[in-house]
Design a protein around this motif. Structure first.
Motif, short mmCIF file in Angstrom:
data_model
loop_
_atom_site.label_atom_id
_atom_site.label_comp_id
_atom_site.label_asym_id
_atom_site.label_seq_id
_atom_site.Cartn_x
_atom_site.Cartn_y
_atom_site.Cartn_z
N TYR A 150 0.84 -1.20 0.00
CA TYR A 150 0.00 0.00 0.00
C TYR A 150 0.88 1.25 0.00
O TYR A 150 0.62 2.21 -0.74
CB TYR A 150 -0.91 -0.01 1.22
CG TYR A 150 -1.98 1.07 1.22
CD1 TYR A 150 -3.29 0.77 0.90
CD2 TYR A 150 -1.68 2.39 1.53
CE1 TYR A 150 -4.28 1.75 0.89
CE2 TYR A 150 -2.64 3.38 1.52
CZ TYR A 150 -3.94 3.05 1.21
OH TYR A 150 -4.90 4.04 1.19
N ALA A 151 1.91 1.25 0.84
CA ALA A 151 2.82 2.40 0.90
C ALA A 151 3.51 2.63 -0.43
O ALA A 151 3.52 3.75 -0.96
CB ALA A 151 3.85 2.19 2.02
N LEU A 152 4.08 1.58 -0.99
CA LEU A 152 4.79 1.71 -2.27
C LEU A 152 3.83 2.06 -3.40
O LEU A 152 4.15 2.87 -4.27
CB LEU A 152 5.55 0.42 -2.58
CG LEU A 152 6.64 0.02 -1.58
CD1 LEU A 152 7.26 -1.32 -1.95
CD2 LEU A 152 7.71 1.10 -1.48
N GLY A 153 2.64 1.45 -3.38
CA GLY A 153 1.66 1.74 -4.41
C GLY A 153 1.17 3.17 -4.39
O GLY A 153 0.87 3.75 -5.44
N SER A 154 1.10 3.77 -3.20
CA SER A 154 0.62 5.15 -3.09
C SER A 154 1.51 6.11 -3.87
O SER A 154 1.02 7.04 -4.52
CB SER A 154 0.56 5.57 -1.61
OG SER A 154 -0.44 4.86 -0.93
N PHE A 155 2.83 5.91 -3.78
CA PHE A 155 3.76 6.79 -4.48
C PHE A 155 3.53 6.73 -6.00
O PHE A 155 3.69 7.72 -6.71
CB PHE A 155 5.21 6.39 -4.18
CG PHE A 155 5.63 6.67 -2.77
CD1 PHE A 155 5.77 7.97 -2.31
CD2 PHE A 155 5.89 5.63 -1.89
CE1 PHE A 155 6.16 8.23 -1.01
CE2 PHE A 155 6.28 5.88 -0.58
CZ PHE A 155 6.42 7.19 -0.14
N ILE A 156 3.14 5.56 -6.49
CA ILE A 156 2.92 5.37 -7.93
C ILE A 156 1.52 5.81 -8.34
O ILE A 156 1.33 6.54 -9.32
CB ILE A 156 3.12 3.89 -8.30
CG1 ILE A 156 4.55 3.43 -7.97
CG2 ILE A 156 2.80 3.64 -9.77
CD1 ILE A 156 4.75 1.92 -8.04
N ASN A 157 0.53 5.39 -7.58
CA ASN A 157 -0.86 5.53 -8.02
C ASN A 157 -1.41 6.95 -7.91
O ASN A 157 -2.38 7.30 -8.59
CB ASN A 157 -1.75 4.55 -7.25
CG ASN A 157 -1.45 3.11 -7.64
OD1 ASN A 157 -1.16 2.83 -8.79
ND2 ASN A 157 -1.50 2.21 -6.67
N GLY A 158 -0.81 7.77 -7.04
CA GLY A 158 -1.23 9.16 -6.99
C GLY A 158 -0.96 9.85 -8.31
O GLY A 158 -1.82 10.56 -8.86
N TYR A 159 0.23 9.62 -8.86
CA TYR A 159 0.59 10.19 -10.15
C TYR A 159 -0.26 9.57 -11.26
O TYR A 159 -0.68 10.25 -12.21
CB TYR A 159 2.07 9.97 -10.43
CG TYR A 159 2.55 10.51 -11.75
CD1 TYR A 159 2.57 11.88 -12.01
CD2 TYR A 159 2.97 9.65 -12.77
CE1 TYR A 159 3.00 12.39 -13.23
CE2 TYR A 159 3.42 10.14 -13.99
CZ TYR A 159 3.42 11.51 -14.21
OH TYR A 159 3.85 12.01 -15.42
#
Length: 425
Positions: free
Chosen positions: A59-68
């Motif tokens: 979830y943490a790593l995905g947040s950095f990607i999915n926000g963009y």
């Protein structure tokens, strides 16, 4: 403002809030069913911990990607994709017999779960302007706080109603409800005003207007906004606030009930009350504080962070001294109130920083740091207890984290605090 604009704005908010109230069902399912799952698959304590932590890591790593990703391909698409895939991944867990398969599914689930909140923030940024934004974000984050209670009550209710029910059913039936509300959101919500032939709102804050123009140039060059965000010195301090508040939030959810259960034999605090009181306090806190911070009173969000962190720190100090159930519950309520109030302010600041160009990216960075904090909580507090051999040490460390938030809040505060609407920032 145009009546149609107002209708679409509220429909998007309400459908997203209702959907998000069910999202934690697909995030905490393994945790809620861990005892039964472990018995069925003969899981060791280490394997249980790996599975439980996996969703937070991805979830943490995905947040950095999915926000963009939400800013690039569309916030609504990302929310629908995240909700739909997460629901089917939960259902897939119900058919597994090997713990490795559950681990892989739960890692993937964390990634798709991370799409939903950042996508929602990006969508709301298109509709909720300065001076009223705190209302919209406050209501959305209220649903996030209440989802902790929803994720506890629905599985517990199902198990109470059908005590012989297989744990696997809890990975299927609640997900059907989530899919239904994801469909409602997809059918009713509108990405941005221009999609319905409406004009977007006018930015009244000069600083925000200048920032949006700068970000539009970055977007026009097909560049990501990360260099821009991280070149802002105070942005790093806001990332620290996100991480520290999340460590405390999940620490309180996990360790205060455990402390009273082990130290006082569960006589003071039942798991039911603790699992409901803190989320309700969180929901009320973020609704009220975010609404005030972004709508009515304070121009200076940093000073609210400082005040709420100081309140949380004060309450944590007195917890070990309390042995009355009602007093403990009141303390838990207001601790959640203060902590999640800070959480709500993060998303206001994310939209301030990303404007309507990169709000998802800014929210994704804050959310990524927040869930790095959630991961750290699962390692930090057990290590502290093992080192000191005393559960009281958890409160000491948590107090240190609150002091850290107070410092961060002071750094991001403006020197001249004025009570006025946000749009005059």
């Amino acid at each position: 403002m145009d009546r149609k604009f107002s209708e679409y704005k509220w429909v998007g908010l309400i459908t997203f809030a209702l959907m998000y109230n069910l999202v934690y069902l697909g995030r905490f399912n393994v945790n809620n069913m861990m005892t039964l799952l472990a018995q069925d698959m003969n899981l060791t304590a280490a394997r249980q911990e790996m599975v439980a932590m996996s969703v937070f890591i991805s979830y943490a790593l995905g947040s950095f990607i999915n926000g963009y990703l939400a800013d690039r391909i569309g916030a609504k698409k990302v929310v629908i994709l995240g909700g739909t895939v997460s629901a089917f991944l939960n259902m897939a867990v119900a058919f597994q017999t090997k713990w490795v398969a559950v681990l892989l599914l739960w890692l993937t689930n964390g990634y798709f779960q991370s799409m939903i909140w950042v996508g929602g923030v990006a969508l709301l940024a298109n509709w909720w302007q300065e001076g009223e934004r705190g209302k919209g974000i406050g209501i959305a984050n209220f649903s996030s706080g209440m989802s902790h209670a929803t994720a506890y009550l629905i599985p517990a209710g199902m198990m109470a109603a059908w005590p012989d029910m297989d744990w696997r059913v809890n990975f299927v039936l609640p997900m059907i409800i989530l899919l239904a509300f994801t469909y409602i959101f997809g059918a009713a919500a509108v990405e941005k005003p221009e999609d319905r032939g409406l004009s977007g709102y006018e930015i009244k804050n000069h600083r925000h207007s200048v920032r949006e123009k700068s970000l539009l140039k970055i977007a026009g060059r097909k560049e990501g906004p990360w260099r821009y965000f991280f070149s802002q010195k105070k942005f790093w301090w806001w990332c620290g606030i996100a991480m520290l508040s999340s460590v405390c939030r999940y620490g309180l959810l996990n360790w205060i009930p455990l402390y009273y259960e082990e130290v006082h034999g569960g006589k003071i605090l039942s798991s039911t009350f603790s699992n409901l009181t803190l989320p309700i306090g969180m929901a009320c806190g973020t609704l009220i504080i975010t609404w005030i911070a972004g709508t009515k009173l304070f121009d200076n969000k940093g000073i609210i962070v400082t005040a709420m962190a100081a309140l949380c720190g004060t309450l944590i100090v007195i917890f070990p001294m309390i042995e009355d159930t009602r007093a403990v519950l009141v303390g838990i309520f207001f601790t959640g109130f203060a902590l999640y109030g800070i959480n709500g302010i993060l998303w206001l600041h994310a939209i301030d920083q990303g404007c309507r160009v990169f709000p998802g990216s800014a929210a994704g960075i804050f959310n990524g740091f927040a869930y790095l904090g959630a991961c750290a909580e699962g390692v930090l507090f057990p290590a502290v207890i093992n080192f000191f051999g005393d559960k009281m040490s958890v409160f000491v460390v948590m107090e240190g984290l609150c002091i850290g938030m107070v410092i961060c809040g002071m750094v991001v505060s403006k020197k001249n605090t004025v009570i006025m609407p946000e749009l005059r920032e």
